[in-house]
Design an enzyme around this catalytic site. Structure first.
Site, PDB file in Angstrom:
ATOM      1  CD  GLU A  51       0.036   8.041   8.389  1.00  0.00           C
ATOM      2  OE1 GLU A  51      -0.317   9.113   8.885  1.00  0.00           O
ATOM      3  OE2 GLU A  51       0.844   7.938   7.459  1.00  0.00           O
ATOM      4  CE  LYS A  80      -3.204   4.283  19.412  1.00  0.00           C
ATOM      5  NZ  LYS A  80      -3.824   3.664  18.224  1.00  0.00           N
TER       6      LYS A  80
HETATM    7  C1  LIG Z   1      -8.930   5.249   6.048  1.00  0.00           C
HETATM    8  C2  LIG Z   1      -8.086   4.172   6.614  1.00  0.00           C
HETATM    9  C3  LIG Z   1      -7.425   4.365   7.829  1.00  0.00           C
HETATM   10  C4  LIG Z   1      -6.656   3.341   8.394  1.00  0.00           C
HETATM   11  N1  LIG Z   1      -6.074   3.516   9.626  1.00  0.00           N
HETATM   12  C5  LIG Z   1      -5.415   2.486  10.189  1.00  0.00           C
HETATM   13  C6  LIG Z   1      -4.788   2.613  11.460  1.00  0.00           C
HETATM   14  O1  LIG Z   1      -4.786   3.680  12.073  1.00  0.00           O
HETATM   15  N2  LIG Z   1      -4.143   1.543  11.966  1.00  0.00           N
HETATM   16  C7  LIG Z   1      -4.076   0.357  11.309  1.00  0.00           C
HETATM   17  O2  LIG Z   1      -3.511  -0.607  11.838  1.00  0.00           O
HETATM   18  N3  LIG Z   1      -4.612   0.224  10.084  1.00  0.00           N
HETATM   19  C8  LIG Z   1      -5.278   1.245   9.525  1.00  0.00           C
HETATM   20  N4  LIG Z   1      -5.794   1.098   8.275  1.00  0.00           N
HETATM   21  C9  LIG Z   1      -5.551  -0.134   7.551  1.00  0.00           C
HETATM   22  C10 LIG Z   1      -4.150  -0.120   6.975  1.00  0.00           C
HETATM   23  O3  LIG Z   1      -3.984   0.973   6.106  1.00  0.00           O
HETATM   24  C11 LIG Z   1      -3.911  -1.395   6.209  1.00  0.00           C
HETATM   25  O4  LIG Z   1      -4.325  -2.485   6.959  1.00  0.00           O
HETATM   26  C12 LIG Z   1      -2.456  -1.582   5.947  1.00  0.00           C
HETATM   27  O5  LIG Z   1      -1.912  -0.449   5.375  1.00  0.00           O
HETATM   28  C13 LIG Z   1      -2.231  -2.763   5.080  1.00  0.00           C
HETATM   29  O6  LIG Z   1      -2.644  -2.491   3.797  1.00  0.00           O
HETATM   30  P1  LIG Z   1      -2.353  -3.583   2.727  1.00  0.00           P
HETATM   31  O7  LIG Z   1      -0.897  -3.853   2.710  1.00  0.00           O
HETATM   32  O8  LIG Z   1      -3.271  -4.719   2.922  1.00  0.00           O
HETATM   33  O9  LIG Z   1      -2.816  -2.869   1.350  1.00  0.00           O
HETATM   34  P2  LIG Z   1      -2.100  -1.722   0.427  1.00  0.00           P
HETATM   35  O10 LIG Z   1      -1.318  -0.744   1.218  1.00  0.00           O
HETATM   36  O11 LIG Z   1      -3.197  -1.219  -0.419  1.00  0.00           O
HETATM   37  O12 LIG Z   1      -1.076  -2.559  -0.437  1.00  0.00           O
HETATM   38  C14 LIG Z   1      -1.493  -3.339  -1.537  1.00  0.00           C
HETATM   39  C15 LIG Z   1      -0.262  -3.761  -2.309  1.00  0.00           C
HETATM   40  O13 LIG Z   1      -0.665  -4.636  -3.353  1.00  0.00           O
HETATM   41  C16 LIG Z   1      -0.055  -4.218  -4.566  1.00  0.00           C
HETATM   42  N5  LIG Z   1      -0.874  -4.649  -5.696  1.00  0.00           N
HETATM   43  C17 LIG Z   1      -2.216  -4.525  -5.832  1.00  0.00           C
HETATM   44  N6  LIG Z   1      -2.589  -5.022  -7.009  1.00  0.00           N
HETATM   45  C18 LIG Z   1      -1.474  -5.490  -7.622  1.00  0.00           C
HETATM   46  C19 LIG Z   1      -1.201  -6.101  -8.872  1.00  0.00           C
HETATM   47  N7  LIG Z   1      -2.142  -6.344  -9.770  1.00  0.00           N
HETATM   48  N8  LIG Z   1       0.078  -6.437  -9.175  1.00  0.00           N
HETATM   49  C20 LIG Z   1       1.077  -6.197  -8.277  1.00  0.00           C
HETATM   50  N9  LIG Z   1       0.883  -5.610  -7.097  1.00  0.00           N
HETATM   51  C21 LIG Z   1      -0.376  -5.262  -6.775  1.00  0.00           C
HETATM   52  C22 LIG Z   1       0.064  -2.713  -4.435  1.00  0.00           C
HETATM   53  O14 LIG Z   1       1.013  -2.172  -5.306  1.00  0.00           O
HETATM   54  C23 LIG Z   1       0.476  -2.590  -2.966  1.00  0.00           C
HETATM   55  O15 LIG Z   1       1.866  -2.787  -2.863  1.00  0.00           O
HETATM   56  C24 LIG Z   1      -6.530   2.122   7.695  1.00  0.00           C
HETATM   57  C25 LIG Z   1      -7.151   1.943   6.469  1.00  0.00           C
HETATM   58  C26 LIG Z   1      -7.928   2.949   5.924  1.00  0.00           C
HETATM   59  C27 LIG Z   1      -8.609   2.714   4.607  1.00  0.00           C
END
Ligand SMILES: Cc1cc2nc3c(=O)[nH]c(=O)nc-3n(C[C@H](O)[C@H](O)[C@H](O)COP(=O)(O)OP(=O)(O)OC[C@H]3O[C@@H](n4cnc5c(N)ncnc54)[C@H](O)[C@@H]3O)c2cc1C
Length: 505
Positions: A51, A80
């Protein structure tokens, strides 16, 4: 690409990574014969943290021509201007420091900071705490907004805090307006052809989604590149110990005039650190820790105590983190983005920054390679270097900690799993070398520049013991701190409140 058949991108995952990618691709290739689909499982959901951003998110919205007044209220967003690190050093006078985003106005005081820091490194007793030399800590202390009055022509560089779920919803809506197709479906299998390319994704009822190029945004599940294509994963566990987080909201934290904080808080805890993220409708908190040093229940209790929430029935979410990166982000005809690509723990809030940077570099490489793998190797090398460069700066926060009060902090301070670049940066600081020249020699300035490294070392008070310092001589040119304080106070008067900045949206 032929004129008749559209080139099909299939993005697996609808978290921040998936929707940022979909928007950037749709915007970049608008008017071209390109089709973009996002497949996401409604029952798996998104990680829902992440966030805080860097100024890269502002550049992203600017590029898409999405105004702040459109997206910020929809995502409970605040501004920020940097991060306040508290408790990472127990040295007298260094209990906290501010890591600002670089701003043009800083060029007036920055040379004085670099000079004083160099003198103090050389054993001369001059002030060298970063907070005295930057405007952002002054603005953060008074919860000012980032926009100056019209007669003060210096813009600040800023990013945002936002609600991750609401950002996802907003970006999904915007992607739809750009023609991106959304397919709610759980994927059970990935079909890889004899040539090693991904042919299709298979849904739980056998539905087949064919594509020409795939983007794996499936989060920590890492379904396409790592699991189906076997891309090797490089863990960072040797130099970054934290592997869990516990997350808990509190009510919005506003001052008497109704302004939220304008900086992220990163406060050291017994076995990690906790973030403090001000949003308009709530306050985000999370304790990032290593379960080798504290168990999840104890971590939750420590977080609740820090937030004065021991008696509250607000529930906490516990998360596991996988810290490391794929050796190659782009394998065959699939690009991994977001958490499936890599994650360097959230200390400097760099994950979304890397997503945007990866997408931009990919689009350029893919265009130049005529939608083929021609530029894949060079692209992968650049992305890997970005991860390593950011990782090194984050590792430095732990390695240089000036606490030593328990095993977690002592083990971090004694950690010798350091890259050659980080060793070189530390040697440069301790031997009084020119840090800017060292950054240029190592070619790492694209990740963190001279100011960031100076704020970290100087903010922790990594200087010779104060009892061994000698007084400066007049000809040595120490900064005139009265003049700098006067300049900062005058400049800060040109900024209204954070609330006023948000109200005008
Ligand atoms: C504790 C923590 C704090 C963080 N703080 C920050 C921060 O302050 N700033 C920052 O820039 N980043 C931060 N991040 C990182 C940030 O949360 C992620 O980089 C960002 O949200 C992107 O996540 P993502 O889209 O890769 O994964 P996710 O949000 O996990 O999305 C994964 C997607 O894949 C889909 N999916 C998975 N498997 C399947 C399947 N089999 N079939 C269909 N769909 C599937 C899910 O439904 C979901 O839509 C943080 C992460 C963590 C763990």
């Amino acid at each position: 690409m032929t004129a008749e058949k559209a080139f099909r991108f299939v993005i697996l995952g609808g978290g921040s990574a998936g929707w940022i990618t979909a928007n950037l691709f749709a915007h970049h290739w608008r008017g071209k014969n390109v089709e973009i689909q996002v497949v996401e499982s409604p029952d798996i959901g998104i990680i829902g943290v992440g966030e805080g951003s860097t100024p890269q998110l502002k550049a992203f919205f600017d590029q898409l021509n999405i105004s702040e007044s459109l997206w910020m209220p929809a995502c409970d967003a605040t501004y920020k201007i940097g991060i306040r690190f508290a408790g990472w050093s127990h040295k007298n006078g260094y209990d906290s420091y501010f890591h600002p985003f670089p701003a043009p106005l800083d060029m007036h005081s920055e040379p004085s900071f670099i000079r004083n820091a160099a003198m103090r490194r050389a054993g001369i007793d001059v002030p060298a705490h970063p907070d005295s030399f930057y405007l952002s800590p002054h603005l953060a202390a008074q919860r000012s907004g980032p926009h100056p009055s019209d007669n003060f022509p210096f813009e600040l560089s800023y990013g945002y805090h936002f609600d991750a779920y609401k950002l996802g919803d907003f970006l999904r809506g915007h992607a739809a307006s750009l023609g991106v197709r959304h397919i709610p479906m759980r994927i059970e299998d990935v079909i890889v052809g004899d040539d090693g390319n991904v042919d299709a994704l298979l849904g739980e009822e056998g539905q087949r989604i064919d594509g020409d190029f795939f983007v794996d945004c499936s989060g920590f599940r890492a379904i396409i590149n790592e699991k189906a294509l076997g891309a090797p994963y490089i863990p960072f566990a040797d130099n970054l110990f934290n592997n869990r987080a516990v997350v808990m909201p509190t009510p919005p934290d506003l001052d008497a005039a109704g302004s939220a904080a304008i900086a992220t808080g990163a406060t050291a805890m017994n076995a990690g650190w906790r973030w403090s993220i001000p949003l308009t409708q709530r306050h985000g908190n999370g304790y990032v820790y290593s379960d080798k040093y504290i168990d999840p229940d104890a971590a939750e209790t420590e977080l609740r105590a820090a937030l004065d929430m021991l008696d509250s029935d607000v529930s906490a979410r516990h998360l596991q983190m996988r810290v490391g990166r794929l050796a190659d982000s782009w394998s065959a005809n699939s690009l991994a983005m977001g958490l499936s690509q890599g994650f360097i723990e959230p200390l400097e809030a760099t994950a979304i920054h890397i997503v945007i940077a990866t997408a931009q570099q990919f689009m350029a490489a893919f265009d130049d390679g005529e939608f083929g793998p021609k530029n894949r190797d060079i692209f992968n090398q650049r992305i890997a270097a970005r991860y390593e460069g950011i990782r090194d700066y984050i590792v430095a926060h732990y390695r240089l900690n000036q606490r030593g009060d328990n095993d977690y902090w002592r083990d971090n301070a004694a950690n010798d799993h350091l890259s050659d670049n980080l060793k070189a940066m530390m040697t440069a600081w301790f031997t009084g070398k020119d840090m800017a020249a060292e950054i240029a020699r190592l070619n790492i300035g694209n990740y963190y520049g001279n100011i960031s490294w100076h704020c970290l070392f100087a903010g922790y008070g990594v200087f010779p013991d104060s009892r061994k310092l000698r007084a400066p001589l007049p000809h040595e040119g120490a900064a005139d701190m009265v003049k700098i304080a006067h300049f900062m106070a005058g400049a800060a008067r040109n900024f209204g409140s954070h609330k006023a900045s948000l109200d005008r949206l």
